[in-house]
Scaffold this motif. Structure first.
Motif, PDB file in Angstrom:
ATOM      1  N   HIS A   1      -4.400  39.182  70.441  1.00 54.38           N
ATOM      2  CA  HIS A   1      -5.645  39.415  69.708  1.00 54.38           C
ATOM      3  C   HIS A   1      -5.592  38.640  68.403  1.00 54.38           C
ATOM      4  O   HIS A   1      -4.536  38.575  67.760  1.00 54.38           O
ATOM      5  N   GLN A   2      -6.717  38.082  67.997  1.00 57.40           N
ATOM      6  CA  GLN A   2      -6.690  37.273  66.794  1.00 57.40           C
ATOM      7  C   GLN A   2      -7.912  37.506  65.923  1.00 57.40           C
ATOM      8  O   GLN A   2      -8.971  37.921  66.386  1.00 57.40           O
ATOM      9  N   VAL A   3      -7.731  37.256  64.626  1.00 54.10           N
ATOM     10  CA  VAL A   3      -8.823  37.312  63.669  1.00 54.10           C
ATOM     11  C   VAL A   3      -8.781  36.049  62.820  1.00 54.10           C
ATOM     12  O   VAL A   3      -7.727  35.449  62.626  1.00 54.10           O
ATOM     13  N   ARG A   4      -9.949  35.657  62.338  1.00 54.17           N
ATOM     14  CA  ARG A   4     -10.067  34.506  61.457  1.00 54.17           C
ATOM     15  C   ARG A   4     -10.084  34.956  60.002  1.00 54.17           C
ATOM     16  O   ARG A   4     -10.382  36.106  59.708  1.00 54.17           O
ATOM     17  N   PRO A   5      -9.788  34.055  59.079  1.00 54.41           N
ATOM     18  CA  PRO A   5      -9.790  34.434  57.659  1.00 54.41           C
ATOM     19  C   PRO A   5     -11.164  34.896  57.185  1.00 54.41           C
ATOM     20  O   PRO A   5     -12.190  34.360  57.614  1.00 54.41           O
ATOM     21  N   VAL A   6     -11.166  35.875  56.303  1.00 52.55           N
ATOM     22  CA  VAL A   6     -12.410  36.294  55.662  1.00 52.55           C
ATOM     23  C   VAL A   6     -12.567  35.581  54.320  1.00 52.55           C
ATOM     24  O   VAL A   6     -13.665  35.522  53.763  1.00 52.55           O
ATOM     25  N   ARG A   7     -11.456  35.026  53.826  1.00 50.59           N
ATOM     26  CA  ARG A   7     -11.512  34.305  52.541  1.00 50.59           C
ATOM     27  C   ARG A   7     -10.326  33.362  52.446  1.00 50.59           C
ATOM     28  O   ARG A   7      -9.207  33.737  52.758  1.00 50.59           O
ATOM     29  N   ILE A   8     -10.625  32.127  52.039  1.00 50.24           N
ATOM     30  CA  ILE A   8      -9.573  31.158  51.735  1.00 50.24           C
ATOM     31  C   ILE A   8      -9.851  30.620  50.341  1.00 50.24           C
ATOM     32  O   ILE A   8     -10.889  30.008  50.088  1.00 50.24           O
ATOM     33  N   GLN A   9      -8.923  30.851  49.445  1.00 52.82           N
ATOM     34  CA  GLN A   9      -9.066  30.407  48.060  1.00 52.82           C
ATOM     35  C   GLN A   9      -8.058  29.304  47.782  1.00 52.82           C
ATOM     36  O   GLN A   9      -6.848  29.498  47.934  1.00 52.82           O
ATOM     37  N   ARG A  10      -8.546  28.164  47.378  1.00 57.64           N
ATOM     38  CA  ARG A  10      -7.656  27.062  47.020  1.00 57.64           C
ATOM     39  C   ARG A  10      -7.210  27.216  45.577  1.00 57.64           C
ATOM     40  O   ARG A  10      -8.034  27.463  44.688  1.00 57.64           O
ATOM     41  N   ILE A  11      -5.925  27.117  45.344  1.00 59.41           N
ATOM     42  CA  ILE A  11      -5.394  27.144  43.978  1.00 59.41           C
ATOM     43  C   ILE A  11      -5.313  25.686  43.520  1.00 59.41           C
ATOM     44  O   ILE A  11      -4.422  24.937  43.932  1.00 59.41           O
ATOM     45  N   GLU A  12      -6.276  25.286  42.719  1.00 59.75           N
ATOM     46  CA  GLU A  12      -6.435  23.876  42.363  1.00 59.75           C
ATOM     47  C   GLU A  12      -5.207  23.297  41.666  1.00 59.75           C
ATOM     48  O   GLU A  12      -4.714  22.239  42.024  1.00 59.75           O
ATOM     49  N   ARG A  13      -4.719  24.003  40.680  1.00 58.56           N
ATOM     50  CA  ARG A  13      -3.555  23.533  39.921  1.00 58.56           C
ATOM     51  C   ARG A  13      -2.555  24.680  39.805  1.00 58.56           C
ATOM     52  O   ARG A  13      -2.622  25.459  38.846  1.00 58.56           O
ATOM     53  N   PRO A  14      -1.648  24.776  40.736  1.00 53.93           N
ATOM     54  CA  PRO A  14      -0.652  25.852  40.663  1.00 53.93           C
ATOM     55  C   PRO A  14       0.062  25.844  39.313  1.00 53.93           C
ATOM     56  O   PRO A  14       0.490  24.794  38.828  1.00 53.93           O
ATOM     57  N   GLY A  15       0.143  27.027  38.717  1.00 51.69           N
ATOM     58  CA  GLY A  15       0.763  27.132  37.400  1.00 51.69           C
ATOM     59  C   GLY A  15       2.147  27.732  37.470  1.00 51.69           C
ATOM     60  O   GLY A  15       2.816  27.713  38.514  1.00 51.69           O
ATOM     61  N   ALA A  16       2.566  28.313  36.361  1.00 49.82           N
ATOM     62  CA  ALA A  16       3.930  28.833  36.264  1.00 49.82           C
ATOM     63  C   ALA A  16       4.178  29.959  37.254  1.00 49.82           C
ATOM     64  O   ALA A  16       5.261  30.041  37.849  1.00 49.82           O
ATOM     65  N   VAL A  17       3.203  30.841  37.433  1.00 52.56           N
ATOM     66  CA  VAL A  17       3.393  31.960  38.364  1.00 52.56           C
ATOM     67  C   VAL A  17       3.649  31.451  39.770  1.00 52.56           C
ATOM     68  O   VAL A  17       4.578  31.893  40.463  1.00 52.56           O
ATOM     69  N   GLU A  18       2.826  30.497  40.221  1.00 51.91           N
ATOM     70  CA  GLU A  18       2.968  29.983  41.588  1.00 51.91           C
ATOM     71  C   GLU A  18       4.280  29.223  41.780  1.00 51.91           C
ATOM     72  O   GLU A  18       4.997  29.441  42.759  1.00 51.91           O
ATOM     73  N   THR A  19       4.596  28.338  40.849  1.00 53.41           N
ATOM     74  CA  THR A  19       5.791  27.503  41.034  1.00 53.41           C
ATOM     75  C   THR A  19       7.089  28.273  40.827  1.00 53.41           C
ATOM     76  O   THR A  19       8.112  27.946  41.429  1.00 53.41           O
ATOM     77  N   GLU A  20       7.064  29.303  39.987  1.00 55.83           N
ATOM     78  CA  GLU A  20       8.280  30.066  39.743  1.00 55.83           C
ATOM     79  C   GLU A  20       8.522  31.143  40.791  1.00 55.83           C
ATOM     80  O   GLU A  20       9.650  31.337  41.246  1.00 55.83           O
ATOM     81  N   TYR A  21       7.461  31.829  41.193  1.00 54.07           N
ATOM     82  CA  TYR A  21       7.641  32.950  42.112  1.00 54.07           C
ATOM     83  C   TYR A  21       7.501  32.557  43.587  1.00 54.07           C
ATOM     84  O   TYR A  21       7.884  33.319  44.470  1.00 54.07           O
ATOM     85  N   PHE A  22       6.989  31.357  43.826  1.00 50.64           N
ATOM     86  CA  PHE A  22       6.928  30.813  45.185  1.00 50.64           C
ATOM     87  C   PHE A  22       7.496  29.390  45.112  1.00 50.64           C
ATOM     88  O   PHE A  22       6.749  28.412  45.031  1.00 50.64           O
ATOM     89  N   PRO A  23       8.821  29.242  45.106  1.00 49.52           N
ATOM     90  CA  PRO A  23       9.485  27.965  44.773  1.00 49.52           C
ATOM     91  C   PRO A  23       9.164  26.804  45.713  1.00 49.52           C
ATOM     92  O   PRO A  23       9.472  25.663  45.371  1.00 49.52           O
TER      93      PRO A  23
END
Length: 218
Positions: free
Chosen positions: A144-166
């Motif tokens: 069984h499958q579902v499609r996304p209800v929302r896709i958000q592009r993170i234009e410029r990943p900042g400190a949170v993204e690069t540090e916590y998702f290496p």
């Protein structure tokens, strides 16, 4: 070396080893919810537990069409994230409590994945285009499958993204991808507490090929 640097290095080593070992090296996860006793030092181990990677190659196998890494932001992951983030920012107890409540409320609303990917052509990596080449779906172990209800592009990943998702870097596109909690009937959970399942899959498919990120359950 800072505590964060040690954690990032540990994540890279353990996650890289799991990829080399294949399915046998990837830990099984549990969707059971409830209170966790994580400390800040646990974060990168938990991140590795909930992160998967897939690659799609050309027919010759010499070039990569798509490389995608994703973390499922399970309730378990969110507890660990709050422990780390609150420690790093020296949040007051009441601030940490509010942050945790917000994180768990987000989890109750949707199945959310942090996705970082790189394609052989830059425009193919944009999942928010009007005509994206990649069909993204979340599947249970019955297909069984579902499609996304929302896709958000993170234009410029900042400190949170690069540090916590290496695995985030300047060569990749980064997204938050959310799926509904239920199948199209609006009543049956796609997965989670109350359903007995063996695994779930985040799938990327197109004319270029198919890549599947799989979380085996225990």
């Amino acid at each position: 070396m800072s505590r964060l640097g040690v954690g990032r290095r540990r994540f890279s080593v353990l996650f890289g080893a799991a990829l080399l070992l294949g399915a046998c090296g990837v830990p099984r996860v549990s969707l059971r919810e409830g209170t966790r006793r994580y400390t800040a030092n646990d974060y990168f181990d938990v991140l590795g537990r909930w992160t998967r990677e897939a690659r799609i190659y050309t027919l010759t196998g010499l070039d990569t069409v798509l490389a995608v890494t994703a973390t499922y932001k399970a309730a378990d992951f969110r507890w660990a994230f709050v422990a780390r983030y609150a420690s790093d920012l020296r949040l007051a107890p009441e601030e940490r409590t509010r942050l945790l409540a917000d994180q768990l409320a987000q989890h109750a609303q949707a199945h959310e994945f942090y996705v970082s990917l790189q394609a052989s052509r830059r425009r193919w990596a944009d999942l928010t285009r009007a005509d994206p080449i990649w069909h993204v779906a979340l599947l249970d172990d019955q297909g069984h499958q579902v499609r996304p209800v929302r896709i958000q592009r993170i234009e410029r990943p900042g400190a949170v993204e690069t540090e916590y998702f290496p695995y985030t870097n300047i060569f990749r596109e980064t997204f938050i991808v959310q799926f509904p909690k239920t199948l199209p009937d609006g009543a049956t959970p796609i997965f989670g507490p109350g359903r007995t399942m063996r695994h779930f899959i985040l799938r990327f498919s197109s004319a270029q090929g198919t890549g599947e990120l799989r979380w085996d359950l225990r």
